[in-house]
Write a protein that holds these residues in place. Structure first.
Motif, PDB file in Angstrom:
ATOM      1  N   ILE A 195     -14.943  -8.815   2.644  1.00  0.00           N
ATOM      2  CA  ILE A 195     -15.037  -9.188   4.049  1.00  0.00           C
ATOM      3  C   ILE A 195     -13.666  -9.433   4.695  1.00  0.00           C
ATOM      4  N   PRO A 196     -12.860 -10.397   4.227  1.00  0.00           N
ATOM      5  CA  PRO A 196     -11.641 -10.697   4.966  1.00  0.00           C
ATOM      6  C   PRO A 196     -10.605  -9.582   4.902  1.00  0.00           C
ATOM      7  N   LEU A 197     -10.336  -9.044   3.724  1.00  0.00           N
ATOM      8  CA  LEU A 197      -9.316  -8.012   3.601  1.00  0.00           C
ATOM      9  C   LEU A 197      -9.704  -6.755   4.347  1.00  0.00           C
ATOM     10  N   ASP A 252       3.256 -10.173   2.339  1.00  0.00           N
ATOM     11  CA  ASP A 252       2.387 -10.005   1.171  1.00  0.00           C
ATOM     12  C   ASP A 252       1.269  -9.002   1.483  1.00  0.00           C
ATOM     13  N   MET A 253       0.662  -9.157   2.655  1.00  0.00           N
ATOM     14  CA  MET A 253      -0.419  -8.246   3.034  1.00  0.00           C
ATOM     15  C   MET A 253       0.076  -6.806   3.109  1.00  0.00           C
ATOM     16  N   GLN A 277       2.528  -5.426   1.582  1.00  0.00           N
ATOM     17  CA  GLN A 277       2.819  -4.877   0.259  1.00  0.00           C
ATOM     18  C   GLN A 277       1.545  -4.548  -0.505  1.00  0.00           C
ATOM     19  N   ILE A 278       0.534  -5.393  -0.369  1.00  0.00           N
ATOM     20  CA  ILE A 278      -0.740  -5.110  -1.037  1.00  0.00           C
ATOM     21  C   ILE A 278      -1.348  -3.828  -0.490  1.00  0.00           C
ATOM     22  N   PHE A 279      -1.343  -3.677   0.832  1.00  0.00           N
ATOM     23  CA  PHE A 279      -1.936  -2.484   1.428  1.00  0.00           C
ATOM     24  C   PHE A 279      -1.161  -1.218   1.081  1.00  0.00           C
ATOM     25  N   SER A 280       0.148  -1.342   0.845  1.00  0.00           N
ATOM     26  CA  SER A 280       0.932  -0.146   0.519  1.00  0.00           C
ATOM     27  C   SER A 280       0.987   0.108  -0.980  1.00  0.00           C
ATOM     28  N   ASP A 281       1.391  -0.895  -1.781  1.00  0.00           N
ATOM     29  CA  ASP A 281       1.610  -0.681  -3.209  1.00  0.00           C
ATOM     30  C   ASP A 281       0.343  -0.755  -4.049  1.00  0.00           C
ATOM     31  N   TYR A 282      -0.719  -1.346  -3.505  1.00  0.00           N
ATOM     32  CA  TYR A 282      -1.966  -1.483  -4.253  1.00  0.00           C
ATOM     33  C   TYR A 282      -3.095  -0.620  -3.662  1.00  0.00           C
TER      34      TYR A 282
END
Length: 306
Positions: free
Chosen positions: A16-18, A255-256, A258-263
């Motif tokens: 939901i949130p992400l 942080d967001m 990087q998560i959306f790009s690297d993960y």
């Protein structure tokens, strides 16, 4: 054991949130740069709420080294005069090395020790007692795991978001009625109020909480579809205002990003699982008792992601 592997890419970011934030980052493409400052300020100044139970310095080091991350997801049903309970509670594990992810749902009625209260109660009551901090501490204690981040959204924010973006459409699998709406099988167009009734129902669903979780996923996919339309790009400012009022996280904007790009590759393979237990009543109150074997199994599912 109920396990569901999704092969549709848009079904993979079902959290939901992400996922709601992903609407803002992924769906508007080139337009996002012009709203960069607005988004960054909203995340860092309005949504950012650290908690003591999560070591953020350790989380940032793992993020920098592209190690697996565990993110606690809280869908909070807070209504007028009520602090709210975490009616949707999940642990999302991201494994960037193997491009896979795992979403484990913890039933809200799970009976466990509430860290900070020193007593056993339903796990969703931890939020009512001590907010996201106590919820995170309680989940860590129950499963004996580390958490790196948390993301919390008030479920009422979904109602505002749907009304702002426009009606959403889902393919409904379970037919039922409440005092206000008839939910027929097939294509359903819903406004914000009807959407809330759709995601809250569980007693008439043969799959209970598991079925409700699947309906929440359908709503998120529909929100993405709606948010991705070019016509909704001008609504980015009002959408950010809604999220600023209804969302909290210990992530910073960096942080967001990087998560959306690297993960992002972790979307390629996702496993979904809901912890299993046995219903019981204690002093007239319903609880779900999770056996030690199930807790150990779930612990291994999370800690063995490498």
């Amino acid at each position: 054991m109920r396990k569901n592997k999704s092969k549709k890419k848009r079904n993979l970011w079902i959290v939901i949130p992400l996922t709601i934030f992903a609407v803002l980052v992924f769906s508007i493409g080139a337009y996002v740069l012009s709203f960069y400052v607005k988004v960054k300020n909203t995340v860092d100044k309005e949504m950012h709420e650290p908690v003591e139970s999560i070591d953020i310095s350790k989380a940032k080091k793992k993020l920098e080294d592209l190690e697996p991350l565990n993110i606690l997801l809280l869908g909070v049903d807070a209504r007028a005069g009520d602090k709210g309970r975490s009616d949707a509670l999940m642990v999302l594990s991201l494994d960037p090395q193997n491009n896979r992810s795992q979403l484990i749902s913890i039933p809200r009625d799970t009976r466990t020790t509430i860290v900070g209260k020193g007593k056993e109660d339903k796990i969703n009551h931890a939020f009512a007692f001590g907010g996201a901090d106590m919820s995170a501490a309680t989940v860590k204690n129950l499963l004996d795991i580390d958490l790196d981040y948390y993301v919390q959204i008030n479920m009422e924010g979904l109602k505002e978001l749907v009304d702002e973006l426009g009606n959403i459409t889902v393919q409904n699998e379970v037919e039922w009625s409440d005092s206000k709406y008839n939910f027929t099988k097939g294509s359903l167009a819903m406004d914000g109020d009807m959407t809330m009734a759709y995601v809250r129902m569980r007693k008439q669903d043969p799959e209970g909480d598991f079925g409700r979780t699947k309906r929440q996923r359908k709503v998120i996919e529909a929100i993405i579809d709606r948010g991705a339309s070019v016509g909704n790009v001008p609504k980015i400012n009002s959408t950010m205002e809604i999220l600023g009022k209804n969302m909290a996280t210990n992530m910073e904007f960096g942080d967001m990003k990087q998560i959306f790009s690297d993960y992002s590759g972790t979307r390629k393979n996702m496993d979904s699982y809901m912890m299993q237990g046995t219903g019981t009543k204690i002093d007239g109150v319903y609880y779900l008792e999770i056996p030690d074997e199930e807790i150990e199994k779930t612990h291994k599912m999370i800690t063995e992601i490498k």
